[in-house]
Design an enzyme around this catalytic site. Structure first.
Site, mmCIF file in Angstrom:
data_model
loop_
_atom_site.group_PDB
_atom_site.id
_atom_site.type_symbol
_atom_site.label_atom_id
_atom_site.label_comp_id
_atom_site.label_asym_id
_atom_site.label_seq_id
_atom_site.Cartn_x
_atom_site.Cartn_y
_atom_site.Cartn_z
ATOM 1 N N ARG A 30 -8.374 -4.562 -2.316
ATOM 2 C CA ARG A 30 -7.542 -3.703 -3.164
ATOM 3 C C ARG A 30 -8.367 -3.475 -4.437
ATOM 4 O O ARG A 30 -8.047 -3.995 -5.507
ATOM 5 C CB ARG A 30 -6.192 -4.357 -3.464
ATOM 6 C CG ARG A 30 -5.097 -3.343 -3.809
ATOM 7 C CD ARG A 30 -3.773 -4.024 -4.103
ATOM 8 N NE ARG A 30 -3.182 -4.675 -2.951
ATOM 9 C CZ ARG A 30 -2.532 -4.053 -1.970
ATOM 10 N NH1 ARG A 30 -2.427 -2.740 -1.992
ATOM 11 N NH2 ARG A 30 -2.021 -4.732 -0.972
ATOM 12 N N CYS A 85 0.823 -1.204 0.000
ATOM 13 C CA CYS A 85 0.000 0.000 0.000
ATOM 14 C C CYS A 85 0.861 1.259 0.000
ATOM 15 O O CYS A 85 0.535 2.254 -0.656
ATOM 16 C CB CYS A 85 -0.929 0.009 1.216
ATOM 17 S SG CYS A 85 -2.147 -1.321 1.198
#
Length: 210
Positions: free
Chosen positions: A135, A58
């Site tokens: 995601r 991330c």
């Protein structure tokens, strides 16, 4: 609480949103202040989720997206991030990114500790206790309609180049009169829809629009 006002449109089943659906509206706290999704009407929006702050993949995504901010802005497209972490975690993480990588995160990051937004968008399964598998990316047009959706696994970061390409391709083909071929890049020729009326031409099914 993540939501200041719950405007999430209830749906009869918990099935994920699909292309062509209107993106559910909501208002939530973010690193840039209160954000309402409908505030983005009139321009394109890339709304993306990430599993958690202070995680390796991330962090690389956020650094890459921040560096690509100008490319999205050139397409009149805004970026909006989300995770289940708290606003205070988001602020601490983005400050740490600035300190470690000398990169400021210019786009808002929404908090969603109740997972209400994630579940409304189908980012998180109704039975999930956390966002470990989240995601997801929603490409939303100026009318608030979802035009494309991508999902990546926890272990693989998204291609920022592909996200930019997706926005550009959606804009170039939104009328339905032109198509983007495989590996199309900004500035390259598009295709025309197949036309059975012109089958006398050998290229009737794959004609360049240029």
């Amino acid at each position: 609480m993540a939501l200041l006002m719950n405007d999430l449109t209830p749906r009869p089943t918990p099935s994920p949103l699909r292309m062509g659906d209107t993106a559910p509206d909501f208002e939530a706290r973010s690193t840039k202040g209160p954000i309402r999704l409908s505030d983005y009407r009139g321009r394109w929006l890339v709304f993306f989720s990430h599993p958690a702050d202070f995680t390796p993949v991330c962090t690389t995504e956020f650094v890459a997206l921040a560096k690509a901010q100008d490319r999205f802005a050139a397409l009149d497209c805004a970026l909006l991030g989300l995770s289940v972490d708290s606003l205070y975690s988001h602020l601490a993480w983005t400050r740490t990114i600035a300190e470690l990588f000398a990169v400021e995160i210019p786009f808002p990051v929404i908090e969603d500790p109740s997972m209400m937004v994630g579940r409304a968008y189908g980012m998180i399964d109704e039975t999930s206790e956390n966002s470990a598998s989240v995601r997801a990316t929603y490409f939303i047009d100026p009318e608030g309609v979802i035009r494309a959706i991508t999902h990546y696994p926890l272990t693989i970061g998204r291609s920022i180049d592909e996200m930019v390409r997706m926005v550009a391709a959606l804009q170039a083909t939104v009328s339905g009169q032109k198509l983007a071929p495989a590996n199309w890049q900004i500035g390259e020729p598009l295709l025309l829809p197949a036309d059975e009326k012109t089958q006398k031409d050998t290229n009737w099914f794959c004609r360049s629009a240029a």
